[in-house]
Design a protein around this motif. Structure first.
Motif, PDB file in Angstrom:
ATOM      1  N   LYS A 106      32.346 -48.293 -13.496  1.00 33.61           N
ATOM      2  CA  LYS A 106      31.870 -49.468 -12.786  1.00 33.61           C
ATOM      3  C   LYS A 106      30.592 -49.049 -12.056  1.00 33.61           C
ATOM      4  N   GLY A 107      29.786 -50.020 -11.668  1.00 32.57           N
ATOM      5  CA  GLY A 107      28.578 -49.687 -10.913  1.00 32.57           C
ATOM      6  C   GLY A 107      28.936 -49.101  -9.557  1.00 32.57           C
ATOM      7  N   GLY A 108      28.120 -48.154  -9.117  1.00 36.42           N
ATOM      8  CA  GLY A 108      28.252 -47.633  -7.754  1.00 36.42           C
ATOM      9  C   GLY A 108      29.430 -46.726  -7.470  1.00 36.42           C
ATOM     10  N   VAL A 109      30.102 -46.231  -8.516  1.00 35.88           N
ATOM     11  CA  VAL A 109      31.269 -45.370  -8.269  1.00 35.88           C
ATOM     12  C   VAL A 109      30.888 -43.913  -7.982  1.00 35.88           C
ATOM     13  N   GLY A 110      29.584 -43.609  -8.096  1.00 35.16           N
ATOM     14  CA  GLY A 110      29.128 -42.264  -7.750  1.00 35.16           C
ATOM     15  C   GLY A 110      28.733 -41.397  -8.941  1.00 35.16           C
ATOM     16  N   THR A 111      28.531 -42.003 -10.102  1.00 30.32           N
ATOM     17  CA  THR A 111      28.223 -41.229 -11.307  1.00 30.32           C
ATOM     18  C   THR A 111      26.944 -40.398 -11.127  1.00 30.32           C
ATOM     19  N   THR A 112      25.908 -41.026 -10.580  1.00 27.95           N
ATOM     20  CA  THR A 112      24.631 -40.323 -10.471  1.00 27.95           C
ATOM     21  C   THR A 112      24.727 -39.142  -9.508  1.00 27.95           C
ATOM     22  N   ILE A 113      25.355 -39.354  -8.371  1.00 26.15           N
ATOM     23  CA  ILE A 113      25.419 -38.255  -7.389  1.00 26.15           C
ATOM     24  C   ILE A 113      26.290 -37.119  -7.940  1.00 26.15           C
ATOM     25  N   ILE A 114      27.300 -37.470  -8.745  1.00 23.69           N
ATOM     26  CA  ILE A 114      28.153 -36.424  -9.334  1.00 23.69           C
ATOM     27  C   ILE A 114      27.378 -35.657 -10.417  1.00 23.69           C
ATOM     28  N   VAL A 158      24.430 -41.545 -17.663  1.00 21.26           N
ATOM     29  CA  VAL A 158      24.180 -42.802 -18.380  1.00 21.26           C
ATOM     30  C   VAL A 158      24.576 -44.028 -17.545  1.00 21.26           C
ATOM     31  N   SER A 159      24.795 -43.827 -16.224  1.00 16.30           N
ATOM     32  CA  SER A 159      25.178 -44.977 -15.395  1.00 16.30           C
ATOM     33  C   SER A 159      24.030 -45.977 -15.311  1.00 16.30           C
ATOM     34  N   HIS A 160      24.377 -47.211 -15.153  1.00 11.74           N
ATOM     35  CA  HIS A 160      23.420 -48.319 -15.050  1.00 11.74           C
ATOM     36  C   HIS A 160      22.387 -48.308 -16.193  1.00 11.74           C
ATOM     37  N   ILE A 171      37.996 -38.918 -10.393  1.00 14.83           N
ATOM     38  CA  ILE A 171      38.258 -39.976  -9.404  1.00 14.83           C
ATOM     39  C   ILE A 171      37.463 -39.635  -8.148  1.00 14.83           C
ATOM     40  N   ASN A 172      36.567 -40.547  -7.793  1.00 16.73           N
ATOM     41  CA  ASN A 172      35.653 -40.307  -6.668  1.00 16.73           C
ATOM     42  C   ASN A 172      35.978 -41.240  -5.499  1.00 16.73           C
ATOM     43  N   MET A 173      35.497 -40.838  -4.346  1.00 13.98           N
ATOM     44  CA  MET A 173      35.605 -41.640  -3.114  1.00 13.98           C
ATOM     45  C   MET A 173      37.058 -41.819  -2.680  1.00 13.98           C
ATOM     46  N   LEU A 229      37.508 -36.319  -5.916  1.00 17.44           N
ATOM     47  CA  LEU A 229      36.484 -36.029  -4.913  1.00 17.44           C
ATOM     48  C   LEU A 229      36.697 -36.958  -3.712  1.00 17.44           C
ATOM     49  N   PRO A 230      36.628 -36.405  -2.501  1.00 14.35           N
ATOM     50  CA  PRO A 230      36.888 -37.223  -1.310  1.00 14.35           C
ATOM     51  C   PRO A 230      35.732 -38.159  -0.999  1.00 14.35           C
ATOM     52  N   PHE A 231      36.033 -39.250  -0.301  1.00  8.34           N
ATOM     53  CA  PHE A 231      34.938 -40.074   0.220  1.00  8.34           C
ATOM     54  C   PHE A 231      34.414 -39.352   1.442  1.00  8.34           C
ATOM     55  N   ASP A 232      33.131 -39.025   1.436  1.00  9.38           N
ATOM     56  CA  ASP A 232      32.548 -38.288   2.546  1.00  9.38           C
ATOM     57  C   ASP A 232      31.051 -38.610   2.610  1.00  9.38           C
ATOM     58  N   SER A 233      30.717 -39.542   3.497  1.00  9.59           N
ATOM     59  CA  SER A 233      29.315 -39.987   3.566  1.00  9.59           C
ATOM     60  C   SER A 233      28.383 -38.857   3.977  1.00  9.59           C
ATOM     61  N   PHE A 285      27.814 -36.734   0.738  1.00  9.41           N
ATOM     62  CA  PHE A 285      27.115 -37.362  -0.379  1.00  9.41           C
ATOM     63  C   PHE A 285      25.925 -38.210   0.077  1.00  9.41           C
ATOM     64  N   LEU A 286      26.203 -39.266   0.794  1.00  4.85           N
ATOM     65  CA  LEU A 286      25.125 -40.202   1.141  1.00  4.85           C
ATOM     66  C   LEU A 286      24.041 -39.563   2.008  1.00  4.85           C
ATOM     67  N   ASN A 287      24.452 -38.765   3.023  1.00  4.60           N
ATOM     68  CA  ASN A 287      23.450 -38.158   3.907  1.00  4.60           C
ATOM     69  C   ASN A 287      22.528 -37.216   3.152  1.00  4.60           C
ATOM     70  N   ASN A 288      23.109 -36.330   2.343  1.00  2.37           N
ATOM     71  CA  ASN A 288      22.270 -35.383   1.600  1.00  2.37           C
ATOM     72  C   ASN A 288      21.376 -36.113   0.612  1.00  2.37           C
ATOM     73  N   GLU A 289      21.927 -37.169   0.002  1.00  2.00           N
ATOM     74  CA  GLU A 289      21.136 -37.939  -0.961  1.00  2.00           C
ATOM     75  C   GLU A 289      19.947 -38.587  -0.240  1.00  2.00           C
ATOM     76  N   SER A 290      20.212 -39.198   0.896  1.00  2.48           N
ATOM     77  CA  SER A 290      19.145 -39.888   1.620  1.00  2.48           C
ATOM     78  C   SER A 290      18.080 -38.918   2.120  1.00  2.48           C
TER      79      SER A 290
HETATM   80  N1  LIG Z   1      32.440 -39.387  -2.630  1.00  2.00           N
HETATM   81  C1  LIG Z   1      31.489 -40.095  -2.003  1.00  2.00           C
HETATM   82  N2  LIG Z   1      31.512 -40.235  -0.678  1.00  2.00           N
HETATM   83  C2  LIG Z   1      30.570 -40.957  -0.049  1.00  2.00           C
HETATM   84  N3  LIG Z   1      29.542 -41.554  -0.628  1.00  2.00           N
HETATM   85  C3  LIG Z   1      29.458 -41.419  -1.971  1.00  2.00           C
HETATM   86  C4  LIG Z   1      30.413 -40.695  -2.716  1.00  2.00           C
HETATM   87  N4  LIG Z   1      30.044 -40.733  -4.019  1.00  2.00           N
HETATM   88  C5  LIG Z   1      28.918 -41.475  -4.066  1.00  2.00           C
HETATM   89  N5  LIG Z   1      28.555 -41.876  -2.855  1.00  2.00           N
HETATM   90  C6  LIG Z   1      27.396 -42.706  -2.523  1.00  2.00           C
HETATM   91  O1  LIG Z   1      27.561 -43.944  -3.150  1.00  2.00           O
HETATM   92  C7  LIG Z   1      26.324 -44.465  -3.597  1.00  2.00           C
HETATM   93  C8  LIG Z   1      26.420 -44.814  -5.072  1.00  2.00           C
HETATM   94  O2  LIG Z   1      26.469 -43.602  -5.801  1.00  2.00           O
HETATM   95  P1  LIG Z   1      25.708 -43.426  -7.160  1.00  2.00           P
HETATM   96  O3  LIG Z   1      24.339 -43.975  -7.110  1.00  2.00           O
HETATM   97  O4  LIG Z   1      25.889 -42.025  -7.555  1.00  2.00           O
HETATM   98  O5  LIG Z   1      26.621 -44.385  -8.050  1.00  2.00           O
HETATM   99  P2  LIG Z   1      26.437 -44.796  -9.579  1.00  2.00           P
HETATM  100  O6  LIG Z   1      27.818 -44.915 -10.093  1.00  2.00           O
HETATM  101  O7  LIG Z   1      25.536 -43.886 -10.270  1.00  2.00           O
HETATM  102  O8  LIG Z   1      25.771 -46.233  -9.421  1.00  2.00           O
HETATM  103  P3  LIG Z   1      25.007 -47.096 -10.552  1.00  2.00           P
HETATM  104  O9  LIG Z   1      26.087 -47.839 -11.221  1.00  2.00           O
HETATM  105  O10 LIG Z   1      24.094 -47.970  -9.786  1.00  2.00           O
HETATM  106  O11 LIG Z   1      24.300 -46.161 -11.439  1.00  2.00           O
HETATM  107  C9  LIG Z   1      25.287 -43.379  -3.333  1.00  2.00           C
HETATM  108  O12 LIG Z   1      24.527 -43.730  -2.225  1.00  2.00           O
HETATM  109  C10 LIG Z   1      26.109 -42.130  -3.073  1.00  2.00           C
HETATM  110  O13 LIG Z   1      25.513 -41.243  -2.158  1.00  2.00           O
END
Ligand SMILES: Nc1ncnc2c1ncn2[C@@H]1O[C@H](COP(=O)(O)OP(=O)(O)OP(=O)(O)O)[C@@H](O)[C@H]1O
Ligand SMILES: [Mg+2]
Length: 415
Positions: A155-163, A267-269, A321-323, A349-353, A356-361
């Motif tokens: 699904k969109g936004g599940v964290g594929t790119t950051i992983i 390959v997300s989005h 399984i993320n977040m 993987l745990p949800f941990d802003s 993930f989010l802080n380092n990404e930003s």
């Molecule tokens: N385990 C986590 N804990 C907290 N934040 C997370 C976690 N995994 C991802 N995120 C955050 O969630 C947001 C969405 O992640 P990401 O862009 O990797 O998703 P995606 O599945 O690639 O989305 P898209 O479908 O748009 O490609 C990002 O800002 C990322 O930092």
């Protein structure tokens, strides 16, 4: 065949054509058996009753396949001459494997010297044929030892790119191996944010450079995150326009895989056709989902589709399984997820802003953050460690111009 050779041929083989010429029903049956081997899902196999003469006749009229297997009862001057004649009718780059009657080292050397890829002694089993043919095809396209890892999101936004970023940083920083990261999302790419670079190019420019074999341009398009990790700096694409075709993208992958032992593609989005192309081709697929019902439902369908496009193979599909913990009261338990998916969860993987989010930003490499590094090491690297160790120890292929080159070379030497 060594352990690493076996590992190297455990991939879905590229789209190609194979013809087997034999008068022996056992060999033709063995060739037919290749169709049930998942690695051959994209190899078009034609079994023809006949020998070298039949092949000469056929390729006099139509273009030759990527690989021809020819069985013969006698290997004498007459046969090698006919092989030369066949080479004259084949397209450049066509490879050949001979199945003969005797286990004769001198004969083997002679045929290899002529440019033949391999020599087998009859009778051949489907298993033997599969290994030798797979090796010949891989050598021809030059991907031995390189590993393609695809990450896709349920699904969109599940964290594929950051992983994908986390995995790439882990392979380079923790495992100390060269890795390359790219994505198929064109203008929707966020890799530049996480890894701190300006998208300086587009998918269109990158595939064009690959089509033209333009190494210099590709080199300029690669952003060096550190000395071992490179990212293809696409993302400058127009968001609302179609991007490249799967065939174009596959040519780009071919080029990058020769350069780097581990290529990770997010390959997300992305358009479905590009996702399918990478998923079909990958050695390993990671499907990312959150532990919530909407995402899991899509993950289940996606995993089924992934298995279908890979000819039923599911050995290399890992569910991540993320977040976990973000919405604890609506999350499905590990037990129930595994039962519904008929697949073990490969990583949680745990949800941990903060991680993930802080380092990404802040565009901070995830392995520079102690907590993120620990998560990568503990949860993500176990999924790839074994395979990357095997890839590292296997040899890179030699340039192979096909048996036409070899035979022509020999004829020239004779003249
Ligand atoms: N385990 C986590 N804990 C907290 N934040 C997370 C976690 N995994 C991802 N995120 C955050 O969630 C947001 C969405 O992640 P990401 O862009 O990797 O998703 P995606 O599945 O690639 O989305 P898209 O479908 O748009 O490609 C990002 O800002 C990322 O930092
Ligand atoms: Mg993404």
């Amino acid at each position: 065949m060594s352990e690493s050779d076996n590992q190297a041929t455990s991939i879905l083989l590229p789209s190609s054509k194979l013809a087997v010429y034999s008068k022996d029903p056992t060999t033709l049956e063995a060739a037919q058996g290749l169709e049930d081997d998942w690695r051959f899902a994209r190899v078009r196999i034609a079994g023809e009753e006949g020998g070298v003469e039949s092949a000469i006749q056929v390729y006099h009229e139509i273009s030759s396949p990527d690989l021809i297997v020819i069985q013969t009862d006698t290997i004498d001057e007459g046969f090698t001459e006919k092989l030369g004649e066949l080479a004259g009718h084949c397209d450049e780059g066509t490879s050949a494997i001979i199945i003969g009657p005797d286990n004769d080292v001198n004969l083997y050397r002679k045929l290899i010297d002529m440019g033949v890829s391999d020599y087998m002694v009859r009778p051949v089993s489907t298993e033997d044929l599969a290994e030798v043919v797979a090796k010949a095809l891989i050598e021809k396209i030059g991907v031995t030892g390189s590993r393609l890892i695809a990450l896709t999101g349920a699904k969109g936004g599940v964290g594929t790119t950051i992983i994908a970023e986390a995995l790439a940083c882990g392979v380079s920083d923790i495992l100390g191996q060269k890795a390359m990261l790219l994505d198929t999302s064109g203008g929707w790419s966020t890799l530049g944010v996480g890894l701190g670079f300006e998208p300086s190019t587009t998918l269109d420019e990158a595939v064009r450079a690959a089509e033209n074999n333009d190494e210099d341009s590709i080199k300029r398009m690669l952003h060096n995150v550190d000395e071992r990790l490179q990212v293809l700096a696409t993302g400058g694409d127009v968001m609302l326009e179609d991007t490249v075709t799967p065939e174009q993208f596959e040519a780009l992958i071919d080029m990058l895989m020769v350069k780097c032992p581990t290529v990770i593609v997010d390959v997300s989005h992305s358009p479905a056709a590009l996702q399918r192309c990478v998923i079909t081709r990958a050695n390993q697929i990671m499907v990312v989902s959150t532990p919530t019902l909407p995402a899991l439902r899509l993950a289940r369908s996606l995993i089924q589709e992934v298995r279908q496009v890979r000819g039923g193979d599911h050995g290399e599909v890992s569910l991540i399984i993320n977040m976990q913990g973000q919405a604890a009261s609506s999350e499905v338990s590990k037990n129930d997820i595994e039962k519904a998916m008929e697949l073990s969860v490969a990583a949680y993987l745990p949800f941990d802003s903060k991680v993930f989010l802080n380092n990404e930003s802040e565009s901070k490499k995830l392995t520079e953050d102690k907590a993120a590094r620990d998560i990568i090491d503990k949860h993500l690297l176990p999924l790839v460690r074994k395979h990357l160790a095997a890839a590292e120890s296997s040899e890179q292929p030699e340039e192979d111009g096909g048996f036409l080159d070899g035979i022509l070379g020999k004829l020239k030497k004779k003249a």
